[in-house]
Design an enzyme around this catalytic site. Structure first.
Site, PDB file in Angstrom:
ATOM      1  N   HIS A  96      -9.642   1.126   4.692  1.00  0.00           N
ATOM      2  CA  HIS A  96      -8.367   1.330   5.391  1.00  0.00           C
ATOM      3  C   HIS A  96      -8.622   2.255   6.589  1.00  0.00           C
ATOM      4  CE1 HIS A  96      -4.284   2.541   6.299  1.00  0.00           C
ATOM      5  NE2 HIS A  96      -3.870   1.475   5.632  1.00  0.00           N
TER       6      HIS A  96
ATOM      7  N   GLU B 224      -5.719  -5.131  10.363  1.00  0.00           N
ATOM      8  CA  GLU B 224      -4.718  -4.087  10.601  1.00  0.00           C
ATOM      9  C   GLU B 224      -5.036  -3.363  11.910  1.00  0.00           C
ATOM     10  OE1 GLU B 224      -2.654  -2.896   6.710  1.00  0.00           O
ATOM     11  OE2 GLU B 224      -4.336  -1.550   7.010  1.00  0.00           O
TER      12      GLU B 224
ATOM     13  N   GLY C 139       2.653  -1.213   4.285  1.00  0.00           N
ATOM     14  CA  GLY C 139       2.709   0.215   3.987  1.00  0.00           C
ATOM     15  C   GLY C 139       4.135   0.663   3.723  1.00  0.00           C
ATOM     16  N   GLY C 140       4.765   1.233   4.750  1.00  0.00           N
ATOM     17  CA  GLY C 140       6.093   1.827   4.608  1.00  0.00           C
ATOM     18  C   GLY C 140       7.109   0.939   3.908  1.00  0.00           C
TER      19      GLY C 140
ATOM     20  N   GLU D 107      -7.071   4.658   7.722  1.00  0.00           N
ATOM     21  CA  GLU D 107      -6.861   6.085   7.452  1.00  0.00           C
ATOM     22  C   GLU D 107      -8.100   6.682   6.776  1.00  0.00           C
ATOM     23  OE1 GLU D 107      -3.120   5.657   5.419  1.00  0.00           O
ATOM     24  OE2 GLU D 107      -2.180   5.055   7.303  1.00  0.00           O
TER      25      GLU D 107
ATOM     26  N   ASN E  75       0.873  -1.171   0.000  1.00  0.00           N
ATOM     27  CA  ASN E  75       0.000   0.000   0.000  1.00  0.00           C
ATOM     28  C   ASN E  75       0.910   1.220   0.000  1.00  0.00           C
ATOM     29  OD1 ASN E  75      -1.808   2.049   0.464  1.00  0.00           O
ATOM     30  ND2 ASN E  75      -2.220   1.500   2.607  1.00  0.00           N
ATOM     31  N   TRP E  76       1.034   1.832  -1.160  1.00  0.00           N
ATOM     32  CA  TRP E  76       1.954   2.977  -1.281  1.00  0.00           C
ATOM     33  C   TRP E  76       1.430   4.210  -0.546  1.00  0.00           C
ATOM     34  CZ3 TRP E  76       3.837   3.336  -7.105  1.00  0.00           C
ATOM     35  CH2 TRP E  76       4.575   2.177  -7.428  1.00  0.00           C
ATOM     36  N   LYS E  77       0.167   4.214  -0.198  1.00  0.00           N
ATOM     37  CA  LYS E  77      -0.474   5.406   0.374  1.00  0.00           C
ATOM     38  C   LYS E  77      -0.236   6.593  -0.566  1.00  0.00           C
ATOM     39  CE  LYS E  77       0.351   3.504   4.937  1.00  0.00           C
ATOM     40  NZ  LYS E  77      -0.021   3.635   6.309  1.00  0.00           N
TER      41      LYS E  77
ATOM     42  N   SER F 281       3.023  -2.278  10.364  1.00  0.00           N
ATOM     43  CA  SER F 281       4.478  -2.288  10.578  1.00  0.00           C
ATOM     44  C   SER F 281       5.115  -3.650  10.293  1.00  0.00           C
ATOM     45  CB  SER F 281       4.821  -1.810  11.998  1.00  0.00           C
ATOM     46  OG  SER F 281       4.357  -0.484  12.189  1.00  0.00           O
TER      47      SER F 281
ATOM     48  N   GLY G   7       2.001   2.161  10.753  1.00  0.00           N
ATOM     49  CA  GLY G   7       2.932   3.279  10.615  1.00  0.00           C
ATOM     50  C   GLY G   7       3.586   3.703  11.915  1.00  0.00           C
TER      51      GLY G   7
HETATM   52  C1  PEP Z   1      -0.937   0.069   5.836  1.00  0.00           C
HETATM   53  O1  PEP Z   1      -0.946   1.233   5.479  1.00  0.00           O
HETATM   54  O2  PEP Z   1      -1.821  -0.684   5.443  1.00  0.00           O
HETATM   55  C2  PEP Z   1       0.146  -0.396   6.698  1.00  0.00           C
HETATM   56  C3  PEP Z   1       0.100  -1.606   7.194  1.00  0.00           C
HETATM   57  O3  PEP Z   1       1.194   0.507   6.938  1.00  0.00           O
HETATM   58  P1  PEP Z   1       2.592   0.193   7.653  1.00  0.00           P
HETATM   59  O4  PEP Z   1       3.101  -1.119   7.085  1.00  0.00           O
HETATM   60  O5  PEP Z   1       3.453   1.348   7.291  1.00  0.00           O
HETATM   61  O6  PEP Z   1       2.320   0.072   9.118  1.00  0.00           O
END
Ligand code: PEP
Length: 248
Positions: free
Chosen positions: A94, A165, A230-231, A96, A8-10, A209, A171
Site C-alpha cells: 500500500h 491506486e 478506503g474511507g 502508505e 481497507n479500514w486502515k 477515493s 484519501g
Molecule cells: C486505500 O486506502 O486503499 C484507498 C483507496 O483509500 P480511499 O478510498 O480513502 O482513497
C-alpha cells in the site's frame, strides 16, 4: 468474472464499532449480485472478524504481512499467523506503507511471496505519485512495481490480486477518471498476460477515493475488476452501494 470489492479500514475501528459495521455489511449482502466483498482490518481485530464473519459471504484479510517467516522481528505479523485467523487476503505495498515505512519494490515482492506460500492472496498495490504522473512516468512506475512482484512469484502470477491506486487519489477526494484508470489497468493487464497465460483471471482493482457516486463508471471499464476502498468502506451504506454498482 464477478467484481471484487475490498474495504481497507486502515488504522480505524474498535471492538464495538466493528461489530456494528460488520453486522450492517453482512445484513446488506443480499442486495449485491455481481461482486464478492472483503474487508482488510487492523491485525488486532482479526480474531473478532473471523468469529463474526465465519460462514458469511464476506471475506476478510490483513493490511500487511511481514517479509520474514518468523523470529526476532518485533512488532511484525507473519503470513503463518494471518493464516491462523483464516485470512483470505493480505494487502501488500500500500502506498502508505511504501511512503511511511520505506517499503521498496523488493520488500513488497517478498511480502507477496510470503502470503502466497501460506495460501493467502496478496493484493498488490501499485501507483504513481502526482509528480510522477506530471513527469509522464505513470506507466514506467506501475510496471516497475508490478515487475518486481511478478519476478518474485513466477508461475503464481495468476494467483495475485493487483490494485492500481494512484497515490494522488488516495484519501484526497480526487479520483482518476474512468479513462485514466482504464488506460493504466490495460497496461497492467498486458504485463500480467505476458507473464502468465492464466492472468485474464487476475482481478485488477482500482483504488483512490472510490465512492458510491463514481463507482459505477469506474467499474464499467473493461479492465477494472473491482475496487479497493478506503474511507467509504467505513460507511456500510456507501460500501454496499459501491458493490451494488458492479454489473455482470
Ligand atoms: C486505500 O486506502 O486503499 C484507498 C483507496 O483509500 P480511499 O478510498 O480513502 O482513497
Amino acid at each position: 468474472m464477478n467484481k471484487l470489492i475490498v474495504g481497507n479500514w486502515k488504522m480505524n475501528g474498535g471492538m464495538a464499532s466493528n461489530e456494528v459495521l460488520l453486522g450492517s455489511i453482512v445484513d446488506g449482502l443480499f442486495s449485491v449480485s455481481h461482486a464478492q466483498l472483503a474487508v482488510c482490518v487492523p491485525a488486532p481485530y482479526l480474531a473478532q472478524v473471523q468469529t463474526r464473519l465465519q460462514g458469511s459471504a464476506l471475506a476478510w484479510g490483513s493490511q500487511d504481512v511481514s517479509a520474514h517467516e518468523q523470529g526476532a522481528f518485533t512488532g511484525e505479523v507473519s503470513a503463518h499467523m494471518l493464516k491462523d485467523f483464516a485470512c483470505r487476503y493480505a494487502i501488500v505495498g500500500h502506498s502508505e506503507r511504501r511512503q511511511y515505512h520505506g517499503e521498496t519494490d523488493e520488500v513488497v515482492a517478498t511480502k507477496a511471496q510470503r502470503a502466497l506460500a501460506s495460501g493467502i492472496t496478496p493484493i498488490v498495490c501499485v501507483g504513481e505519485t502526482l509528480a510522477e504522473r506530471e513527469a509522464g512516468q505513470t506507466e514506467a512506475v506501475v510496471k516497475r512495481q508490478l515487475a518486481a512482484v511478478i519476478h518474485a512469484v513466477g508461475h503464481c502470477t495468476s494467483e495475485l490480486v493487483v490494485a492500481y491506486e494512484p497515490v494522488w487519489a488516495i484519501g484526497t477526494g480526487l479520483t482518476a477518471t474512468p479513462e485514466q484508470a482504464q488506460q493504466v489497468h490495460a497496461v497492467l493487464r498486458a504485463q500480467l498476460m505476458a507473464a502468465s497465460q492464466k492472468a485474464n483471471r487476475v482481478h485488477i482493482l482500482y483504488g483512490g477515493s472510490m465512492n458510491a457516486a463514481n463507482a459505477a463508471s469506474l467499474l464499467a471499464q473493461a479492465d477494472i475488476d473491482g475496487g479497493l476502498i478506503g474511507g467509504a468502506s467505513l460507511k456500510p451504506a456507501d460500501f454496499l452501494s459501491i458493490a451494488q454498482s458492479a454489473k455482470a
